[in-house]
Motif scaffolding. Structure first.
Motif, short mmCIF file in Angstrom:
data_model
loop_
_atom_site.label_atom_id
_atom_site.label_comp_id
_atom_site.label_asym_id
_atom_site.label_seq_id
_atom_site.Cartn_x
_atom_site.Cartn_y
_atom_site.Cartn_z
N ASP A 177 3.37 38.22 -39.68
CA ASP A 177 4.08 37.46 -38.82
C ASP A 177 3.82 37.57 -37.53
O ASP A 177 3.78 36.59 -36.71
CB ASP A 177 5.65 38.07 -39.13
N GLU A 178 3.65 38.65 -36.98
CA GLU A 178 3.27 39.12 -35.61
C GLU A 178 1.72 38.21 -35.39
O GLU A 178 1.90 37.60 -34.28
CB GLU A 178 3.05 40.41 -35.26
N ILE A 179 0.90 38.35 -36.23
CA ILE A 179 -0.23 37.73 -35.79
C ILE A 179 -0.28 36.32 -35.94
O ILE A 179 -0.93 35.68 -35.02
CB ILE A 179 -1.44 38.21 -36.89
N ARG A 180 0.38 35.64 -36.83
CA ARG A 180 0.76 34.29 -36.65
C ARG A 180 1.40 33.74 -35.77
O ARG A 180 1.00 32.76 -34.94
CB ARG A 180 1.79 33.76 -37.89
N GLY A 181 2.45 34.61 -35.02
CA GLY A 181 2.93 34.15 -33.89
C GLY A 181 1.83 34.21 -32.59
O GLY A 181 2.10 33.15 -31.70
N TRP A 182 1.13 35.15 -32.49
CA TRP A 182 -0.02 35.03 -31.43
C TRP A 182 -0.81 33.97 -31.56
O TRP A 182 -1.25 32.89 -30.71
CB TRP A 182 -0.62 36.30 -31.53
N ILE A 183 -1.33 33.58 -33.04
CA ILE A 183 -2.20 32.47 -33.33
C ILE A 183 -1.75 31.24 -32.73
O ILE A 183 -2.17 30.25 -32.09
CB ILE A 183 -2.73 32.36 -34.48
N GLU A 184 -0.21 31.02 -33.22
CA GLU A 184 0.28 29.84 -32.68
C GLU A 184 0.58 29.68 -31.07
O GLU A 184 0.49 28.64 -30.66
CB GLU A 184 2.03 29.79 -33.38
N ALA A 185 0.77 30.69 -30.53
CA ALA A 185 0.90 30.67 -28.92
C ALA A 185 -0.44 30.35 -28.43
O ALA A 185 -0.72 29.63 -27.44
CB ALA A 185 1.13 32.20 -28.52
N HIS A 186 -1.50 30.80 -29.00
CA HIS A 186 -3.02 30.43 -28.70
C HIS A 186 -3.13 28.95 -28.85
O HIS A 186 -3.82 28.28 -28.04
CB HIS A 186 -3.87 31.39 -29.16
N GLN A 187 -2.81 28.34 -30.11
CA GLN A 187 -2.92 26.98 -30.35
C GLN A 187 -2.20 26.17 -29.19
O GLN A 187 -2.75 25.07 -28.82
CB GLN A 187 -2.17 26.70 -31.65
N ALA A 188 -1.18 26.73 -28.47
CA ALA A 188 -0.47 25.87 -27.45
C ALA A 188 -1.26 26.02 -25.94
O ALA A 188 -0.72 25.39 -25.26
CB ALA A 188 0.92 26.31 -27.33
N THR A 189 -2.22 26.97 -25.93
CA THR A 189 -3.06 26.80 -24.66
C THR A 189 -3.97 25.74 -24.49
O THR A 189 -4.07 24.95 -25.50
CB THR A 189 -3.69 28.09 -24.70
N ASP A 190 -4.31 25.62 -23.31
CA ASP A 190 -5.05 24.43 -22.79
C ASP A 190 -6.41 24.47 -23.43
O ASP A 190 -7.17 25.25 -22.96
CB ASP A 190 -5.25 24.21 -21.29
N LYS A 191 -6.93 23.34 -24.19
CA LYS A 191 -8.18 23.41 -24.72
C LYS A 191 -9.24 22.23 -24.22
O LYS A 191 -10.08 21.89 -24.65
CB LYS A 191 -8.16 23.01 -26.13
N GLY A 192 -8.62 22.01 -22.84
CA GLY A 192 -9.44 20.91 -21.96
C GLY A 192 -8.55 19.64 -22.09
O GLY A 192 -9.05 18.70 -21.36
N PHE A 193 -7.64 19.42 -22.65
CA PHE A 193 -6.68 18.20 -22.80
C PHE A 193 -5.23 18.59 -22.21
O PHE A 193 -4.51 17.47 -22.32
CB PHE A 193 -6.54 17.59 -24.09
N GLY A 194 -5.27 19.70 -21.69
CA GLY A 194 -3.63 20.10 -21.30
C GLY A 194 -3.07 21.01 -22.35
O GLY A 194 -3.93 21.50 -23.44
N PRO A 195 -1.65 21.42 -22.34
CA PRO A 195 -1.29 22.32 -23.49
C PRO A 195 -1.42 21.76 -24.78
O PRO A 195 -1.16 20.55 -25.05
CB PRO A 195 0.25 22.44 -23.04
N GLY A 196 -2.01 22.48 -25.65
CA GLY A 196 -2.20 22.31 -26.96
C GLY A 196 -1.09 21.98 -27.82
O GLY A 196 -0.09 22.49 -27.77
N LEU A 197 -1.29 21.01 -28.66
CA LEU A 197 -0.03 20.35 -29.57
C LEU A 197 -0.03 21.46 -30.77
O LEU A 197 0.99 21.76 -31.47
CB LEU A 197 -0.29 19.02 -30.35
N GLY A 198 -1.22 21.88 -31.10
CA GLY A 198 -1.04 22.91 -32.32
C GLY A 198 -0.50 22.46 -33.52
O GLY A 198 -0.67 21.20 -34.02
N ARG A 199 0.40 23.05 -34.30
CA ARG A 199 1.32 22.75 -35.35
C ARG A 199 1.86 21.48 -35.22
O ARG A 199 2.24 20.90 -36.23
CB ARG A 199 2.01 23.67 -35.86
N HIS A 200 2.25 20.83 -34.15
CA HIS A 200 3.17 20.01 -33.92
C HIS A 200 2.46 18.52 -33.96
O HIS A 200 2.77 17.47 -33.95
CB HIS A 200 3.79 19.93 -32.48
#
Length: 286
Positions: A177-200
């Motif tokens: 659960d903790e690892i999933r939380g960090w992965i999800e938080a990373h998905q929301a970081t900027d990949k060049g387009f602004g804050p990432g949508l990730g799971r959304h």
């Protein structure tokens, strides 16, 4: 499109994605794709379709879709910001075409920065638009900009393999659960387009397309990674480890490292399975 693939892939030397990672993931992408949506997309195209692949990478979308579209005279534009990947795409497609020589199609690679130069592409010049593993990397603002661009000349679209946040391993581990939380938080970081949508990404994109007058169809397109898939487990686990370490405070590093080593040991002993949730979207103008 700088940054790490939300499915865990590492960057290559060019700052884009490693072609080796793209080759590895294609063996899991292809079985996950939703055949029903591919057929709906194919049925929406004219006999000699002009097709645009956004963030085309090494041409995996073309290689998968071209023989399944049932249309002669296909003309593809592979658009990506990464010159190294486009050069690799030329070789990958050429080698693949030697085995599919009866299929009539043309293709060209076009270097395009989708952040700055989306408007340099004209949707009216194409009969269909596709992309794979792009929209979970982009921001909500860019997704809205993209749908506005598309609405200028609405075309059928097929957007495959966007992550939706479902991620599970068996056997379970107390730190999952903790690892999933960090992965999800990373998905929301900027990949060049602004804050990432990730799971959304899947739900937001489907909603934007519906608001613009598209009929929208979605379906789950999950990776199922089995006990024998040790190379894929290893690549994902290292990617997840690196993503978690970038986001987590220093006092969680030991937990992340211990989790990674435990999971790598499970994978090496053929004792690990994983599900990585994705969604495919087909949309057509009403």
């Amino acid at each position: 499109m700088p940054g790490r693939d939300d499915d865990g892939g590492a960057m290559g030397a060019s700052g884009g994605f490693d072609p080796g990672w793209l080759r590895l993931r294609s063996a899991f992408d292809d079985p996950a794709r939703v055949e029903r949506l591919t057929k709906l997309f194919a049925g929406s195209l004219p006999e000699n379709p002009r097709l645009l692949d956004l963030a085309a990478g090494t041409g995996a979308n073309l290689r998968y879709l071209a023989p399944r579209l049932g249309r002669a005279g296909q003309r593809w534009v592979l658009a990506d910001h990464d010159r190294v990947l486009l050069e690799a795409a030329g070789g990958e497609v050429a080698r693949w075409r030697q085995q599919a020589s009866a299929l009539p199609f043309e293709w060209e690679c076009r270097q395009v920065d989708l952040v700055r130069d989306l408007d340099a592409l004209d949707p009216a010049a194409f009969d269909g638009i596709v992309s794979t593993a792009l929209f979970d990397l982009v921001s909500a603002d860019w997704a809205e900009r993209f749908v506005h661009w598309l609405a200028q000349a609405p075309r059928p679209v097929l957007f495959t393999l966007s992550v939706d946040g479902r991620l599970a391993w068996a056997p379970e581990d107390p730190a999952d659960d903790e690892i999933r939380g960090w992965i999800e938080a990373h998905q929301a970081t900027d990949k060049g387009f602004g804050p990432g949508l990730g799971r959304h990404a899947p739900s937001l994109l489907a909603g934007l397309l519906a608001e613009r007058g598209f009929d929208v169809f979605t379906a789950e397109s999950d990776w199922n990674i089995g006990p024998a898939d040790t190379a894929m487990h290893g690549a994902l686990l290292e990617g997840y480890r690196n993503a978690a370490l970038e986001i987590a405070p220093p006092d969680r590093a030991d937990t992340i490292e211990a989790w990674t080593q435990s999971r790598l040991k499970d994978a090496a002993q053929s004792g690990l399975t994983a599900l990585v949730g994705h969604v495919d979207i087909f949309a057509r103008p009403r």
